[in-house]
Design a protein around this motif. Structure first.
Motif, PDB file in Angstrom:
ATOM      1  N   ALA A 293      43.873  12.142 -43.899  1.00 51.10           N
ATOM      2  CA  ALA A 293      43.219  12.594 -42.662  1.00 51.10           C
ATOM      3  C   ALA A 293      41.722  12.308 -42.798  1.00 51.10           C
ATOM      4  N   VAL A 294      41.138  11.709 -41.763  1.00 48.13           N
ATOM      5  CA  VAL A 294      39.736  11.283 -41.852  1.00 48.13           C
ATOM      6  C   VAL A 294      38.871  12.073 -40.871  1.00 48.13           C
ATOM      7  N   GLU A 295      37.759  12.577 -41.369  1.00 43.31           N
ATOM      8  CA  GLU A 295      36.839  13.330 -40.508  1.00 43.31           C
ATOM      9  C   GLU A 295      35.413  12.836 -40.728  1.00 43.31           C
ATOM     10  N   PRO A 296      34.495  13.169 -39.800  1.00 48.45           N
ATOM     11  CA  PRO A 296      33.107  12.738 -39.989  1.00 48.45           C
ATOM     12  C   PRO A 296      32.361  13.646 -40.970  1.00 48.45           C
ATOM     13  N   LYS A 297      31.445  13.081 -41.721  1.00 47.91           N
ATOM     14  CA  LYS A 297      30.639  13.914 -42.630  1.00 47.91           C
ATOM     15  C   LYS A 297      29.810  14.921 -41.852  1.00 47.91           C
ATOM     16  N   ALA A 298      29.544  14.624 -40.580  1.00 51.04           N
ATOM     17  CA  ALA A 298      28.740  15.536 -39.767  1.00 51.04           C
ATOM     18  C   ALA A 298      29.542  16.768 -39.336  1.00 51.04           C
ATOM     19  N   CYS A 299      30.872  16.707 -39.444  1.00 52.03           N
ATOM     20  CA  CYS A 299      31.713  17.861 -39.081  1.00 52.03           C
ATOM     21  C   CYS A 299      32.861  17.928 -40.094  1.00 52.03           C
ATOM     22  N   PRO A 300      32.526  18.285 -41.339  1.00 53.22           N
ATOM     23  CA  PRO A 300      33.497  18.137 -42.440  1.00 53.22           C
ATOM     24  C   PRO A 300      34.427  19.336 -42.611  1.00 53.22           C
ATOM     25  N   THR A 301      35.220  19.614 -41.591  1.00 53.19           N
ATOM     26  CA  THR A 301      36.035  20.829 -41.568  1.00 53.19           C
ATOM     27  C   THR A 301      36.976  20.942 -42.771  1.00 53.19           C
ATOM     28  N   LEU A 302      37.770  19.889 -43.002  1.00 56.52           N
ATOM     29  CA  LEU A 302      38.765  19.963 -44.073  1.00 56.52           C
ATOM     30  C   LEU A 302      38.140  19.822 -45.450  1.00 56.52           C
ATOM     31  N   ILE A 363      33.706  10.683 -43.758  1.00 56.70           N
ATOM     32  CA  ILE A 363      32.924   9.441 -43.808  1.00 56.70           C
ATOM     33  C   ILE A 363      31.732   9.490 -42.844  1.00 56.70           C
ATOM     34  N   ASP A 364      30.769   8.635 -43.119  1.00 61.11           N
ATOM     35  CA  ASP A 364      29.556   8.561 -42.302  1.00 61.11           C
ATOM     36  C   ASP A 364      29.791   7.740 -41.044  1.00 61.11           C
ATOM     37  N   GLN A 365      28.933   7.940 -40.022  1.00 61.73           N
ATOM     38  CA  GLN A 365      29.189   7.217 -38.770  1.00 61.73           C
ATOM     39  C   GLN A 365      28.755   5.745 -38.801  1.00 61.73           C
ATOM     40  N   ILE A 366      27.756   5.421 -39.611  1.00 64.64           N
ATOM     41  CA  ILE A 366      27.343   3.998 -39.608  1.00 64.64           C
ATOM     42  C   ILE A 366      28.448   3.088 -40.194  1.00 64.64           C
ATOM     43  N   ARG A 392      38.161   2.692 -40.312  1.00 64.13           N
ATOM     44  CA  ARG A 392      37.317   2.537 -41.499  1.00 64.13           C
ATOM     45  C   ARG A 392      38.104   2.756 -42.797  1.00 64.13           C
ATOM     46  N   VAL A 393      38.887   3.835 -42.806  1.00 64.86           N
ATOM     47  CA  VAL A 393      39.611   4.140 -44.044  1.00 64.86           C
ATOM     48  C   VAL A 393      40.748   3.132 -44.269  1.00 64.86           C
ATOM     49  N   ALA A 394      41.338   2.619 -43.199  1.00 64.20           N
ATOM     50  CA  ALA A 394      42.352   1.564 -43.344  1.00 64.20           C
ATOM     51  C   ALA A 394      41.717   0.321 -43.957  1.00 64.20           C
ATOM     52  N   LEU A 429      24.780  -1.196 -32.639  1.00 62.01           N
ATOM     53  CA  LEU A 429      24.413  -2.620 -32.674  1.00 62.01           C
ATOM     54  C   LEU A 429      22.894  -2.816 -32.694  1.00 62.01           C
ATOM     55  N   HIS A 430      22.161  -1.808 -32.194  1.00 61.10           N
ATOM     56  CA  HIS A 430      20.705  -1.927 -32.171  1.00 61.10           C
ATOM     57  C   HIS A 430      20.023  -0.970 -33.137  1.00 61.10           C
ATOM     58  N   ASN A 431      20.758  -0.679 -34.215  1.00 59.35           N
ATOM     59  CA  ASN A 431      20.195   0.091 -35.353  1.00 59.35           C
ATOM     60  C   ASN A 431      19.608   1.435 -34.966  1.00 59.35           C
ATOM     61  N   GLN A 432      20.214   2.077 -33.974  1.00 54.92           N
ATOM     62  CA  GLN A 432      19.680   3.389 -33.599  1.00 54.92           C
ATOM     63  C   GLN A 432      20.574   4.545 -34.057  1.00 54.92           C
ATOM     64  N   LEU A 433      21.621   4.217 -34.797  1.00 47.71           N
ATOM     65  CA  LEU A 433      22.478   5.291 -35.302  1.00 47.71           C
ATOM     66  C   LEU A 433      21.915   5.809 -36.608  1.00 47.71           C
ATOM     67  N   GLU A 434      22.149   7.108 -36.836  1.00 52.12           N
ATOM     68  CA  GLU A 434      21.745   7.675 -38.126  1.00 52.12           C
ATOM     69  C   GLU A 434      22.931   8.400 -38.738  1.00 52.12           C
ATOM     70  N   ASP A 435      22.985   8.377 -40.063  1.00 50.86           N
ATOM     71  CA  ASP A 435      24.006   9.164 -40.732  1.00 50.86           C
ATOM     72  C   ASP A 435      23.503  10.579 -40.880  1.00 50.86           C
TER      73      ASP A 435
END
Ligand SMILES: Cc1ncc(COP(=O)(O)O)c(C=O)c1O
Length: 457
Positions: A293-302, A363-366, A392-394, A429-435
């Motif tokens: 099961a994969v979740e975001p590091k920003a909401c790491p419930t499990l 995992i991180d969003q970037i 991503r995990v696949a 795509l325009h480098n505006q995402l942050e982990d």
């Protein structure tokens, strides 16, 4: 003859029954407790919120529950969904692994959510209510319930998390097109919404708050409206089992069987729907499959949340269940996978995780978007940001196969497409995402506000 890429079933292959994991659970998912008395809830309490048939499914120990014909009839609009071998992605990754994905994005609303929305709307219609109240984060669930309500001539009152309401006007427009009434949450329509706005007029909202508003509105309607939840609860996971049941048949057609079964988890419904029928094969027939099961590091419930009793919503009006939680007061950071930002997790998924049947990774969003773009360029489908976590995990698994020189079969659920999430792709795509990693201190802080429960299991 060349090998097939797509495994397509016909209408008659749509499952006639859902798979209910209750009788096969190795550990109990725990009781559902009343938010005030903290005693196990009665059907009477739940019936204020949910249709009776839905409540019956929650406690049923029957392994297979027949899908009502009107629901199956509507499923024919998009089910069975295809199982696709990602041959072009395999080539790009130069991996000996066989990668398969089940594609739920072919539903009219673009995600798996309609599988349960249709069933729930049918049950509400059977009981003769006027409509449903519900919450939505990114808008996928609200969209699905809006369409399902329209199909059964019900009203749909959607409380949409404020930040998504502002950032995702297209989702609101689709819901309105299907006939729903959409209110940004927190709102002035409920006592709870007013109390939040009094404290913070700029509140961005959260799924926990929107659930509180939708629950309050249903209770206040005195029976005219029921409340609908698009994830977390047992019957919702069960309605999603059509995904895995079809996939089992499709793997038979492909003459393969997955070594690893991957999916993203928000409340846990798409992953449960995909994975539980394969888990049954493991329990019953000893199939050796890994479940991730994969979740975001920003909401790491499990991966970081405590496994304990907590409220399902911020206002403490929804039942208390045993689950991994980041605390019911959790206000999520603004990551783009809106559907993965719930503070809790389906009790069934948590129990299976605790028992060692399901692994969890965060995992991180970037990197998630990096793989989503790679997938889109190879296979053509733009994944929903939530589903991109599974992609991503696949990809990571496939690269591990390459390193090890092993030919494993990797299966993941592509729970939806991302054609209404292009702003997220634009940011990537325009480098505006942050982990962003949700800090442990915040989780510890929120744990101080957990309900005191002395329930003995
Ligand atoms: C496309 C998509 N996938 C996954 C999720 C996460 O929910 P769940 O874990 O219940 O499948 C959502 C939730 O909104 C979603 O929209």
């Amino acid at each position: 003859m060349s090998e097939p890429t797509k495994y397509v079933l016909s209408d008659s292959d749509i499952p006639k029954a859902w798979y209910n994991i209750n009788p096969d659970m190795p550990l109990s998912p725990g009781p559902v407790l009343h938010p005030v008395t903290k005693e196990p809830v009665t059907p009477e309490f739940l019936s204020v919120l949910f249709p009776m048939r839905f409540i019956g499914e929650a406690v049923s120990m029957e392994r297979y529950i027949e899908i009502p014909e009107p629901v199956r009839e509507i499923y024919k609009l998009w089910r069975p969904t295809p199982l696709i071998r990602a041959r072009r992605l395999e080539k790009v990754l130069d991996t000996p692994a066989h990668i398969y994905f089940k594609y739920e994005g072919v539903s009219p609303v673009g995600s798996h959510k309609l599988n349960t929305a249709v069933a729930q709307a049918f049950y509400a219609k059977e009981e003769g209510v006027k409509g449903f109240t519900t919450e939505t984060g990114a808008g996928q669930w609200g969209t699905a319930l809006s369409l399902a309500c329209q199909m059964f001539d019900l009203n749909c009152e959607v409380y949409m998390v404020r930040v998504s309401y502002d950032q995702k006007p297209y989702r609101r427009i689709i819901m309105e097109t299907y006939g729903a009434n959409v209110t940004p949450s927190p709102s002035e329509k409920t006592k709870f919404g007013k109390s939040i706005l009094a404290e913070d007029p700029q509140s961005r909202g959260s799924l926990g708050m929107a659930i509180s508003e939708a629950v309050e509105a249903a209770v206040a309607s005195e029976g005219e409206y029921k409340y609908s939840l698009g994830s977390v609860l047992g019957p919702v996971l069960m309605h999603q089992s059509v995904i895995g049941l079809e996939a089992l048949k499709q793997f038979e057609m492909a003459d393969e069987y997955p070594d690893v079964v991957i999916g993203c988890v928000g409340g846990g419904s798409n992953y449960a729907g995909f994975a539980f029928p394969f888990l049954r094969e493991k329990f019953e027939n000893g199939k050796d499959t890994r479940f991730i099961a994969v979740e975001p590091k920003a909401c790491p419930t499990l991966t970081k949340g405590l496994y304990t009793f907590d409220y399902g919503d911020t206002a403490k009006m929804a039942p208390i269940v045993k689950m991994h939680t980041l605390g019911h007061s959790f206000v999520p950071p603004g990551i783009h996978a809106g559907g993965l930002r719930y503070h809790g997790m389906a009790p069934h998924i948590c129990a299976l995780h605790a028992h060692g049947d399901i692994d969890a990774v965060a995992i991180d969003q970037i990197p998630t978007f990096e793989s989503a773009v790679q997938f889109a360029r190879a296979e053509g489908i733009v994944p929903a940001p939530e589903s991109a976590h599974a992609v991503r995990v696949a990809v990571e698994e496939a690269l591990r196969c390459k390193e090890e020189g092993t030919e494993r079969v990797i299966a993941f659920n592509l729970s939806g497409h991302g054609l209404l999430d292009l702003a997220a792709y634009d940011a990537y795509l325009h480098n505006q995402l942050e982990d962003y990693e949700y800090p442990m201190e915040k989780i510890e802080e929120a744990m101080k506000d957990l309900p005191q429960v002395d329930f003995e299991e």
